[in-house]
Design a protein around this motif. Structure first.
Motif, mmCIF file in Angstrom:
data_model
loop_
_atom_site.group_PDB
_atom_site.id
_atom_site.type_symbol
_atom_site.label_atom_id
_atom_site.label_comp_id
_atom_site.label_asym_id
_atom_site.label_seq_id
_atom_site.Cartn_x
_atom_site.Cartn_y
_atom_site.Cartn_z
ATOM 1 N N CYS A 284 0.830 -1.204 0.000
ATOM 2 C CA CYS A 284 0.000 0.000 0.000
ATOM 3 C C CYS A 284 0.867 1.256 0.000
ATOM 4 C CB CYS A 284 -0.943 -0.002 1.188
ATOM 5 S SG CYS A 284 -2.206 -1.299 1.103
ATOM 6 N N THR B 241 -6.054 9.565 -0.258
ATOM 7 C CA THR B 241 -7.034 8.714 -0.936
ATOM 8 C C THR B 241 -6.742 7.237 -0.688
ATOM 9 O OG1 THR B 241 -7.284 10.399 -2.663
ATOM 10 C CG2 THR B 241 -8.086 8.182 -3.162
ATOM 11 N N VAL B 242 -5.469 6.861 -0.709
ATOM 12 C CA VAL B 242 -5.098 5.478 -0.416
ATOM 13 C C VAL B 242 -5.489 5.108 1.016
ATOM 14 C CG1 VAL B 242 -3.154 3.886 -0.132
ATOM 15 C CG2 VAL B 242 -3.251 5.393 -2.124
ATOM 16 N N ALA C 47 -9.174 4.478 1.036
ATOM 17 C CA ALA C 47 -9.480 3.209 0.377
ATOM 18 C C ALA C 47 -9.136 2.013 1.263
ATOM 19 C CB ALA C 47 -8.736 3.126 -0.953
ATOM 20 N N CYS C 48 -7.988 2.075 1.931
ATOM 21 C CA CYS C 48 -7.593 0.971 2.824
ATOM 22 C C CYS C 48 -8.564 0.837 3.993
ATOM 23 C CB CYS C 48 -6.177 1.198 3.339
ATOM 24 S SG CYS C 48 -4.883 0.928 2.114
ATOM 25 N N GLY D 178 -11.782 -0.564 2.597
ATOM 26 C CA GLY D 178 -11.560 -1.944 2.201
ATOM 27 C C GLY D 178 -11.526 -2.882 3.383
ATOM 28 N N CYS E 292 -11.486 6.105 8.263
ATOM 29 C CA CYS E 292 -11.923 6.656 6.978
ATOM 30 C C CYS E 292 -12.288 8.136 7.105
ATOM 31 C CB CYS E 292 -13.119 5.850 6.468
ATOM 32 S SG CYS E 292 -13.704 6.363 4.852
#
Length: 417
Positions: free
Chosen positions: A264, A282-283, A286-287, A290, A385
């Motif tokens: 990642c 953004t990563v 997303a993580c 997810g 998040c």
């Protein structure tokens, strides 16, 4: 330099976790209670938590390379001292000193690594460095267990201590303040002059986005550590695995977690090369999402291969925020106190994630059963998040307010250099 720094991080966690592999032998030889065995492990974590910040600050002011060498020598000699302990009291003192030596290595080590590599690789390097904790823990338990079973627990401690001393000597010969100075100045853009400490320390909490990086990282560490701590018990209770087999399988999940931190981080750096560091946020988002979806789904499924695959996938991304979060902290805080900034991130990870994650999961398990607890724990990813989303929204505004150059200007300077 990276190989030696990573090797010392492995030594750090191997020296810390080898104790767990020889618990049965110590209990049988010294007739120790479980509470005393637990105290031998807990004293290291306590000293790391108490001393991380002040020792990192000392390293920033006195010299990071020399502090790392001293730290490695201290924990290695203390581990060798554990090998010749005559009883619980001497072992406790040895483990106390191990904790003192290891207290600031993670934060100072990553600060050294980030200071000499290009800015565009920060998330990759941060993720890889933090993953060393997972890899070192697995090695400490597995290698320590093999050595302890074959030659006795004293040899397990002795091998770990000797390994650390060899690396400390090599590190001292290869990595010096003189060699770090020019590279650190180049990549941080600093002149090398020591600025007043007070204003720099205030920058540790002077922006919304850096606080969000602390919170988001800590929230995801809550999930990661809860999973790693309780996975052996989950596999034992719901998959009828023997203790040894469950521990080995749980070690596999720990390796997946460490791999996710690296992968990642690589993705975050790749996406940010031209588009700016907002992609790192953004990563992180997303993580977090997810891990929420994958783990919530996994623990609703019946036992079987599909459940384990989804747990593995959720474990892979749950800790994937480590690299992007550390990169953002490094971007938003002064280079002169990089080790102190990483110590602050480590403290946030500990207070928000590493300490409460396993404990809260245990309390929920007492009420709802372990499976019921694991069905609820992934909801913490919502906090991660939200924190990363707020950090992304505030990031460019905070750069302007702090007087920092925009990401495009930093990238242009780096490539022209």
């Amino acid at each position: 330099m990276f190989a030696l720094s990573f090797g010392l991080l492995l030594s750090d966690y191997m020296s810390r976790q080898v104790l767990n592999a020889v618990f049965p032998q110590l209990k049988a030889e010294w007739l120790l209670s479980d509470s005393k065995l637990g105290s031998l492990s807990g004293i290291v974590a306590l000293m790391v938590g108490v001393l991380t910040f002040p020792l990192s600050l000392l390293a920033d002011r006195w010299g990071r390379a020399k502090c790392l060498v001293i730290a490695a020598v201290v924990w290695s000699l203390a581990t060798l001292g554990c090998a010749v302990s005559a009883g619980y009291g001497q072992m406790f003192v040895g483990r106390f000193i191990v904790g003192v030596g290891e207290a600031a290595y993670g934060s100072v080590g990553i600060a050294v690594v980030l200071s000499v590599f290009p800015v565009r690789l920060r998330a990759t390097l941060s993720g890889a460095f933090m993953a060393g904790g997972s890899f070192g823990s697995v090695l400490g338990v597995s290698v320590g267990g093999v050595i302890g079973q074959a030659y006795g627990w004293r040899w397990a401690f002795g091998v770990m201590g000797a390994f650390g001393l060899v690396l400390a000597v090599a590190y001292g010969l290869v990595v010096t303040e003189k060699k770090l100075g020019p590279a650190a100045s180049k990549h941080s853009g600093s002149s090398g002059e020591r600025a007043p400490l007070g204003p720099q320390l205030r920058r540790l909490f002077s922006s919304v986005s850096v606080i969000c990086a602390y919170i988001g990282s800590g929230a995801q560490m809550f999930i990661t550590m809860a999973l790693l701590a309780w996975m052996p018990s989950f596999l034992n209770r719901y998959y009828d695995m023997a203790t040894a087999k469950a521990g080995l399988a749980a070690g596999g999940f720990a390796l997946i977690s460490g791999t996710g931190m690296i992968l990642c981080g690589v993705v975050a750096d790749r996406l940010s090369e031209r588009a700016g560091n907002r992609r790192k946020w953004t990563v992180g988002i997303a993580c977090s999402l997810g891990s929420l979806v994958l783990l919530m789904t996994a623990f609703q499924l019946p036992t079987g291969p599909l459940q384990l695959v989804l747990i593995g996938a959720g474990t892979l991304v749950a800790g994937g925020t480590a690299g992007p979060a550390a990169a953002m902290v490094a971007r938003l805080t002064p280079a002169a106190i990089a080790a102190t900034a990483m110590a602050t991130l480590t403290l946030a990870n500990s207070l928000l994630g590493l300490a409460p994650g396993p404990a809260v999961t245990g309390m929920l398990a007492d009420r709802w059963g372990l499976l019921g607890a694991l069905r609820v724990i992934p909801l913490v990813a919502l906090a991660g998040c939200v924190a990363f989303a707020i950090g992304r929204f505030s990031y460019e505004k905070d750069l302007r307010r702090l007087g920092l150059p925009p990401d495009q200007a930093v990238n242009t300077l780096e490539y022209s250099s």
